[in-house]
Enzyme design. Structure first.
Site, short mmCIF file in Angstrom:
data_model
loop_
_atom_site.label_atom_id
_atom_site.label_comp_id
_atom_site.label_asym_id
_atom_site.label_seq_id
_atom_site.Cartn_x
_atom_site.Cartn_y
_atom_site.Cartn_z
N LYS A 23 -11.99 6.32 -7.16
CA LYS A 23 -12.06 6.40 -5.69
C LYS A 23 -10.88 7.21 -5.17
O LYS A 23 -9.77 7.13 -5.70
CB LYS A 23 -12.01 5.00 -5.08
N HIS A 60 -10.10 6.90 -1.87
CA HIS A 60 -9.75 6.23 -0.62
C HIS A 60 -9.54 4.75 -0.91
O HIS A 60 -9.74 4.30 -2.04
CB HIS A 60 -10.84 6.42 0.43
#
Length: 236
Positions: free
Chosen positions: A116, A118
């Site tokens: 990821k 974020h």
């Protein structure tokens, strides 16, 4: 079970009973099937084990109980459990819950296939990887998932120590399309240095098919599985 502590006659019998109960459970659940199935190695196998068919809460609860009992019976030391994406994710979570229920509460973690960019970021989810890590997966066919997990665990500064799997097919692995003398489990144990705990092995499946009520219903399956093992099997 591979790389376990020495067992008394009574505890060895408990392990054998656990393996037989697991094979019966897998057959009844439709997870262990018989017929003709093409393996990743291109072989035509007379049986197929699809852990993805442990697909409801009751089956997962029973499966995690088998894992937890096999892990604890193996005597393998570990500080946490890790589930490689994707099938290892629900296995690590449910086995951690069951281990806690049986008095062995440990952290668990798993990885994403893609990191990821974020939120918390990264590819790891759950507890920080540290100490001796027990990798939980369904089966091993080539040891590829084990190598990937080892690299990920080591990069986090932890120690990949052991693996727990549901079924050891006890058959020759392949490299570059050619059969090799060792199985994937033997490769992980002897070459990668991980201890391996299994709930059941191919020899347990053969014993199940050869005895009791199963012998009458599954005599043909026993013969075909035995022939397959004679052609591709390995022995610890």
């Amino acid at each position: 079970m591979a790389e376990s502590l020495p067992q008394s006659g009574e505890s060895a019998q408990l392990v054998q009973d656990l393996a037989q109960d697991f094979v019966r459970f897998a057959v009844d659940a439709g997870v262990l099937r018989f017929g003709e199935f093409k393996t990743k190695a291109g072989r035509m196998s007379p049986y197929f084990f699809n852990a993805g068919l442990f697909d409801d809460g009751a089956k997962m609860a029973q499966l995690s109980e088998f894992y937890a009992k096999a892990i604890l019976a193996s005597g393998i030391e570990f500080d946490m459990v890790f589930g490689p994406a994707y099938k290892g994710i629900p296995l690590a979570a449910t086995v951690a819950v069951e281990l806690a229920r049986q008095g062995r509460n440990v952290p668990f973690a798993y990885n994403r296939k893609e990191a990821k960019d974020h939120g918390e970021g990264g590819s790891l989810v759950g507890a920080p990887l540290k100490g001796k890590v027990l990798i939980i997966d369904d089966v091993m066919s080539a040891g590829t998932a084990a190598r990937e997990s080892i690299a990920l665990i080591q990069s986090a500064g932890a120690t990949p120590h052991a693996m727990a799997i549901a079924l050891d097919r006890q058959e020759k692995a392949t490299e570059n399309g050619q059969d090799v003398p060792h199985s994937a489990v033997q490769y992980v144990r002897d070459h990668l240095g991980l201890k391996v705990a299994t709930i059941a092995k191919l020899e347990d499946l053969l014993a199940f098919l050869a005895q009791g009520e199963a012998a009458e219903k599954m005599r043909e399956h026993h013969s075909r599985v035995l022939s397959y093992r004679r052609q591709y099997g390995v022995h610890d």
